[in-house]
Structure formats: C-alpha cells, structure tokens
Design an enzyme around this catalytic site. Structure first.
Site, PDB file in Angstrom:
ATOM      1  N   SER A  47      63.624  14.940 126.002  1.00  0.00           N
ATOM      2  CA  SER A  47      62.629  14.052 126.604  1.00  0.00           C
ATOM      3  C   SER A  47      63.391  13.023 127.442  1.00  0.00           C
ATOM      4  O   SER A  47      64.029  12.124 126.901  1.00  0.00           O
ATOM      5  CB  SER A  47      61.813  13.350 125.511  1.00  0.00           C
ATOM      6  OG  SER A  47      60.934  12.404 126.066  1.00  0.00           O
ATOM      7  N   HIS A 161      60.057  18.058 120.887  1.00  0.00           N
ATOM      8  CA  HIS A 161      61.032  18.273 119.816  1.00  0.00           C
ATOM      9  C   HIS A 161      60.585  19.323 118.808  1.00  0.00           C
ATOM     10  O   HIS A 161      61.326  19.635 117.875  1.00  0.00           O
ATOM     11  CB  HIS A 161      61.320  16.959 119.078  1.00  0.00           C
ATOM     12  CG  HIS A 161      62.098  15.977 119.883  1.00  0.00           C
ATOM     13  ND1 HIS A 161      62.332  14.682 119.463  1.00  0.00           N
ATOM     14  CD2 HIS A 161      62.714  16.091 121.082  1.00  0.00           C
ATOM     15  CE1 HIS A 161      63.041  14.038 120.375  1.00  0.00           C
ATOM     16  NE2 HIS A 161      63.276  14.881 121.365  1.00  0.00           N
ATOM     17  N   GLN A 169      55.873  12.380 119.629  1.00  0.00           N
ATOM     18  CA  GLN A 169      57.176  13.036 119.475  1.00  0.00           C
ATOM     19  C   GLN A 169      57.910  12.698 118.182  1.00  0.00           C
ATOM     20  O   GLN A 169      58.550  13.563 117.590  1.00  0.00           O
ATOM     21  CB  GLN A 169      58.055  12.641 120.666  1.00  0.00           C
ATOM     22  CG  GLN A 169      59.393  13.364 120.755  1.00  0.00           C
ATOM     23  CD  GLN A 169      60.025  13.146 122.104  1.00  0.00           C
ATOM     24  OE1 GLN A 169      59.685  13.834 123.064  1.00  0.00           O
ATOM     25  NE2 GLN A 169      60.919  12.187 122.205  1.00  0.00           N
ATOM     26  N   GLU A 170      57.864  11.432 117.743  1.00  0.00           N
ATOM     27  CA  GLU A 170      58.664  11.034 116.581  1.00  0.00           C
ATOM     28  C   GLU A 170      57.890  10.091 115.676  1.00  0.00           C
ATOM     29  O   GLU A 170      57.244   9.150 116.145  1.00  0.00           O
ATOM     30  CB  GLU A 170      59.955  10.319 117.017  1.00  0.00           C
ATOM     31  CG  GLU A 170      60.892  11.154 117.855  1.00  0.00           C
ATOM     32  CD  GLU A 170      62.136  10.368 118.273  1.00  0.00           C
ATOM     33  OE1 GLU A 170      62.398   9.285 117.708  1.00  0.00           O
ATOM     34  OE2 GLU A 170      62.845  10.823 119.187  1.00  0.00           O
ATOM     35  N   GLU A 211      65.311  17.312 115.804  1.00  0.00           N
ATOM     36  CA  GLU A 211      66.064  16.202 115.241  1.00  0.00           C
ATOM     37  C   GLU A 211      66.047  16.180 113.716  1.00  0.00           C
ATOM     38  O   GLU A 211      66.333  15.162 113.094  1.00  0.00           O
ATOM     39  CB  GLU A 211      65.546  14.882 115.817  1.00  0.00           C
ATOM     40  CG  GLU A 211      65.769  14.822 117.333  1.00  0.00           C
ATOM     41  CD  GLU A 211      65.341  13.509 117.956  1.00  0.00           C
ATOM     42  OE1 GLU A 211      64.764  12.650 117.240  1.00  0.00           O
ATOM     43  OE2 GLU A 211      65.584  13.333 119.164  1.00  0.00           O
ATOM     44  N   ASP A 249      57.434   7.025 118.068  1.00  0.00           N
ATOM     45  CA  ASP A 249      57.794   7.242 119.478  1.00  0.00           C
ATOM     46  C   ASP A 249      56.867   8.310 120.028  1.00  0.00           C
ATOM     47  O   ASP A 249      57.149   9.504 119.936  1.00  0.00           O
ATOM     48  CB  ASP A 249      59.257   7.676 119.598  1.00  0.00           C
ATOM     49  CG  ASP A 249      59.623   8.092 121.030  1.00  0.00           C
ATOM     50  OD1 ASP A 249      58.859   7.766 121.965  1.00  0.00           O
ATOM     51  OD2 ASP A 249      60.680   8.739 121.203  1.00  0.00           O
ATOM     52  N   GLU A 290      57.551   3.001 120.416  1.00  0.00           N
ATOM     53  CA  GLU A 290      58.442   3.287 121.546  1.00  0.00           C
ATOM     54  C   GLU A 290      57.711   4.165 122.563  1.00  0.00           C
ATOM     55  O   GLU A 290      57.054   5.135 122.180  1.00  0.00           O
ATOM     56  CB  GLU A 290      59.690   4.014 121.024  1.00  0.00           C
ATOM     57  CG  GLU A 290      60.663   4.485 122.081  1.00  0.00           C
ATOM     58  CD  GLU A 290      61.750   5.357 121.482  1.00  0.00           C
ATOM     59  OE1 GLU A 290      62.238   6.268 122.179  1.00  0.00           O
ATOM     60  OE2 GLU A 290      62.108   5.146 120.297  1.00  0.00           O
ATOM     61  N   ASP A 317      61.883   3.208 126.549  1.00  0.00           N
ATOM     62  CA  ASP A 317      62.932   4.230 126.665  1.00  0.00           C
ATOM     63  C   ASP A 317      62.889   4.833 128.062  1.00  0.00           C
ATOM     64  O   ASP A 317      63.646   4.439 128.944  1.00  0.00           O
ATOM     65  CB  ASP A 317      62.743   5.293 125.586  1.00  0.00           C
ATOM     66  CG  ASP A 317      63.747   6.443 125.701  1.00  0.00           C
ATOM     67  OD1 ASP A 317      64.767   6.292 126.395  1.00  0.00           O
ATOM     68  OD2 ASP A 317      63.505   7.509 125.092  1.00  0.00           O
ATOM     69  N   LYS A 342      70.714   4.359 125.165  1.00  0.00           N
ATOM     70  CA  LYS A 342      71.318   5.692 125.121  1.00  0.00           C
ATOM     71  C   LYS A 342      72.447   5.734 126.142  1.00  0.00           C
ATOM     72  O   LYS A 342      72.201   5.636 127.349  1.00  0.00           O
ATOM     73  CB  LYS A 342      70.285   6.773 125.464  1.00  0.00           C
ATOM     74  CG  LYS A 342      69.118   6.883 124.495  1.00  0.00           C
ATOM     75  CD  LYS A 342      68.083   7.857 125.030  1.00  0.00           C
ATOM     76  CE  LYS A 342      66.949   8.106 124.059  1.00  0.00           C
ATOM     77  NZ  LYS A 342      65.877   8.953 124.650  1.00  0.00           N
ATOM     78  N   SER A 369      70.321   4.643 120.189  1.00  0.00           N
ATOM     79  CA  SER A 369      69.709   5.945 119.918  1.00  0.00           C
ATOM     80  C   SER A 369      70.638   7.115 120.236  1.00  0.00           C
ATOM     81  O   SER A 369      71.442   7.066 121.160  1.00  0.00           O
ATOM     82  CB  SER A 369      68.426   6.091 120.755  1.00  0.00           C
ATOM     83  OG  SER A 369      67.871   7.387 120.629  1.00  0.00           O
ATOM     84  N   HIS A 370      70.460   8.165 119.464  1.00  0.00           N
ATOM     85  CA  HIS A 370      71.027   9.485 119.718  1.00  0.00           C
ATOM     86  C   HIS A 370      70.204  10.188 120.793  1.00  0.00           C
ATOM     87  O   HIS A 370      69.318   9.613 121.421  1.00  0.00           O
ATOM     88  CB  HIS A 370      71.019  10.294 118.428  1.00  0.00           C
ATOM     89  CG  HIS A 370      69.618  10.589 117.936  1.00  0.00           C
ATOM     90  ND1 HIS A 370      69.306  11.673 117.163  1.00  0.00           N
ATOM     91  CD2 HIS A 370      68.437   9.947 118.135  1.00  0.00           C
ATOM     92  CE1 HIS A 370      68.008  11.686 116.893  1.00  0.00           C
ATOM     93  NE2 HIS A 370      67.464  10.648 117.479  1.00  0.00           N
ATOM     94  N   LYS A 393      68.741   4.893 115.612  1.00  0.00           N
ATOM     95  CA  LYS A 393      68.084   6.123 115.171  1.00  0.00           C
ATOM     96  C   LYS A 393      68.989   7.295 115.525  1.00  0.00           C
ATOM     97  O   LYS A 393      69.574   7.352 116.603  1.00  0.00           O
ATOM     98  CB  LYS A 393      66.700   6.279 115.775  1.00  0.00           C
ATOM     99  CG  LYS A 393      66.617   6.445 117.282  1.00  0.00           C
ATOM    100  CD  LYS A 393      65.174   6.755 117.678  1.00  0.00           C
ATOM    101  CE  LYS A 393      65.017   6.968 119.174  1.00  0.00           C
ATOM    102  NZ  LYS A 393      63.658   7.389 119.553  1.00  0.00           N
TER     103      LYS A 393
END
Length: 424
Positions: A47, A161, A169-170, A211, A249, A290, A317, A342, A369-370, A393
C-alpha cells in the site's frame, strides 16, 4: 567520526511476501577500525502513497512477473559504488546528499529509492560501528530523548494485505498500559493467541495476511473491532488505554474513487466516513486512526482533524509519505496530528530524520513503521528507540521478519534499564 567507503555491493533477495528486494553489503574503514562490514535488507511496500520515492523494478514479465530488482542492484554495484568507493565521508548526512545528487531526480526514480535506501541504511550502521555505538545510540540528539516505543501489533489484516473482503487494511493491538516493552510484547502475543482460538471456535479462517495478522472472512470493520475487544478480554487484559487499546489503518486511498469511499460494497462520503469513525471511537477503545481518508482528500482530512483531532491520534501515511515538505504543509493546514515514518518512503535515513524533526517542531507525534514486504533487518527498532518516537509497528507478534524488531526492543531494554517506555 568519518568513514571511508571501500565497497558497496547488492544482490537480489526475497522479501517476506516472496517478492524480490535488495540486500546491500557495505565495507568501510574508520580510524581504529579498518574492517567494518555491514549487510542490510531493504523493505518494500504494498500500500503505497503516490508521492513516495520510487522503487526501481525491472518490468521483465519473464522474471518475478516484472517485479525483479536487477536494475536497482546494478545501480548499487555500478554508479553508486563508483561514486562512493575510496571516498571519505564525515557524516551520514553528507553521504546521503551524495546519493541524492547522484540520482538527480526529485523522487529517486533514476537509480531507484530501493537502491539508495539500502546504501543509506547500511551506512548508518557503519557510522555507528565506527563510533563503537549501538545503532540506536547514534540517533541521540537528532529528534528527541531515546525511549522504548509502544509496539502496535497488526493482528487482523485486510485490504491489499489479505485476500478477504475486509477493505480496512490493519487492526492493531497497542498495549499502552503495559509497564514495560517485555510486558507489552507478552500482551500482544497472548491476545494474538486468544484471537486465534476465538476465530477457530467460530470456524473462521486463521490464515495469515502479509503482515502476520489473521485474515478472517469478514467485511465490516466493526466485526473486526468486536473480535479484538473479545480477544483482549479473553486474554485477561482491559480493553482501553489503561490496558490494550486498538489502532486501525483503513488505508482509505485504496477504496476511494471519484469522491466516494466504498466499504463492504457501500458508498460513503468524506463526512459519512468521519461520522463512522467518530462512532467507532465512541463504541470501541480505538485510540489511533491512520489514513482514515484518502491522500487526495485534504479538505476531508481537515474536517476529520477538527472532529477527532483533540480526542485521538490521526496518523498520515500515504498523505505525508515521510516527506518533510508535505508534513510541514499538513501541519500548516491542520491535517492530522501524527505522521507515519517509513525510511524507504522518502529514500534516505537523513531525510527520514528531517521528517521526524518536522513532526517534533509541529507537535505531531511520530509513528515508526515497517512495510508489508520485510526482511529480518531490525533498523526501524533502533530508529524508534534512538529518536524517542514512542510508537512502532512491525506487524503481528508472529513470523521472523516481524518479531525480529520486537525482540530487539526487548534486548535493548534489558541492556539499558534506564530507558523509559511509553508513548512519550
């Protein structure tokens, strides 16, 4: 302390999604240490914001469906090696600026942001090694006092994801009330285990997304929130900021088109999404959202911030892309109150630190963030500690490329008992 670059070399490897990325090896010398050798892995996103620095992909459909990175590998082994090898650099900032000047584009598209960031990360390790420091210590004084960040565990995956019908998404667990990083990781692991048992008991899938979070066959985000609250309680924790809170997120740019957000097949306007978020915050222990609205919906973001910015954390983001200039614009226009950080999104460690400084100066929080495509490299854990970001995260408390970051935080805490833990 300066370092002299001897060689930089890259190879094409696989990330955690079985897609190609780079491993970069940098050899350097410093006064008193002529044998510094660093190897790093480059993260890659799924993303992505439209204004991110550009990954260089091969486009050869006969290799990895066009996702190969041999062109980026050649950038490192060719032009970047030729420019850096044999040269002394007094600071990481000067080395990073050399990379930016060599590329010559505004988005690092010629040499590839994936090539440049791999060298920049490796160089940051090399400078720390030259100073006989742990990497996190080398970030002292750049942004804030070091601390151990609250981990945010992505335990339910949707959007790009996962292959389920969930558009958001999260869904993350944030053990804000934990007394230490070790206890925060324990809470994440125990709730993750409780969630798996809960899903299994209801004959729902316990397959994993990119993830490491579960990807159950649900469509409405409120269903995911119900599952998380039940799992938190079942695991013996309090659902809320005095125990385990929830961060989401939606990654809403992925389901936004022509002024409309489509969630579970239903259309929503910006204002309708804002009211839906307000209801979620009222009904559930959601402390952070987010990318609640699209990267192109700046007026909507302003209204969202006006509505909820005094109540919860609103993280940008895709809208900010770890870009100091865009973050500064967001601060000026009242868009959000936090930025996701990031390093590959902007392309060098120096620019990442600049973005974090911009957040600090604008009273925005920083959330390290990863990416969905990860390697076992633990750079972001050191970055979060050394800059005092307070938030990180790295996915679920499962899978090696995710837990490597969380485990390093535990080890840093054990070696440095004086470091505080928390959001800061």
């Amino acid at each position: 302390m300066s370092i002299t670059i001897r060689t930089v070399h890259a190879v094409e490897i696989l990330d955690s999604r079985s897609r190609p990325t780079l491993s970069v090896t940098l050899a350097a010398a410093a006064p008193g240490n002529d044998d510094i050798v660093i190897r790093t892995g480059v993260p890659a996103g799924a993303s992505t914001g439209s204004r991110e620095a550009t990954e260089l992909r091969d486009g050869d459909k006969d290799r990895y469906s066009g996702q190969g990175v041999l062109k980026a590998v050649e950038s490192v082994n060719g032009e970047i090696h030729e420019r850096l090898a044999g040269h002394e650099f007094p600071s990481l900032a000067e080395l990073d600026h050399e990379l930016i000047d060599l590329d010559g584009t505004t988005n690092k598209s010629r040499l590839g942001a994936n090539a440049i960031v791999g060298v920049s990360i490796a160089a940051s390790y090399a400078f720390a090694t030259a100073e006989r420091q742990q990497l996190w210590q080398s970030f002292f004084g750049f942004v804030g006092a070091p601390d151990l960040p609250v981990p945010h565990f992505n335990v339910i995956n949707g959007g790009v994801h996962a292959l389920n019908e969930l558009d958001f998404q999260e869904f993350m667990l944030a053990p804000i009330g934990a007394p230490s990083i070790a206890e925060a990781v324990r809470a994440g692991s125990e709730v993750y285990s409780a969630l798996r048992s809960l899903l299994h008991s209801r004959n729902m899938s316990v397959g994993l997304g990119d993830e490491g979070g579960f990807a159950p066959e649900i469509a409405e985000p409120e269903e995911a929130l119900d599952l998380l609250v039940e799992a938190i309680t079942t695991a013996g924790y309090t659902a809320g900021t005095d125990g385990v809170a929830i961060a989401i997120d939606p990654a809403s740019s992925e389901f936004y088109s022509d002024g409309t957000y489509t969630v579970a097949g239903k259309p929503f306007s910006s204002d309708e999404m804002i009211e839906r978020y307000a209801e979620m915050v009222k009904r559930y222990p959601v402390y952070s959202i987010e990318d609640g609205l699209s990267e192109s919906d700046w007026p909507g973001w302003q209204r969202l911030t006006s509505r909820l910015g005094d109540t919860i954390q609103l993280v940008g983001d895709d809208i900010f892309c770890t870009n100091p200039g865009i973050i500064s614009e967001g601060i000026d226009q009242g868009v959000g109150n936090s930025a996701l950080i990031k390093v590959n999104q902007i392309g060098t460690v120096t620019e990442t630190l600049d973005a974090m400084i911009t957040c600090r100066d604008g009273n925005y929080t920083q959330f390290v963030s990863h990416r969905s495509g990860e390697t076992p490299d633990t750079f972001i854990a050191d970055l979060a500690v050394g800059t005092g970001a307070g938030r990180i995260k790295s996915g679920a408390p499962a899978r090696g490329e995710r837990v490597s970051k969380y485990n390093l935080l535990i080890e840093i805490a054990d070696d440095n008992r004086e470091l505080p833990f928390g959001l800061g």
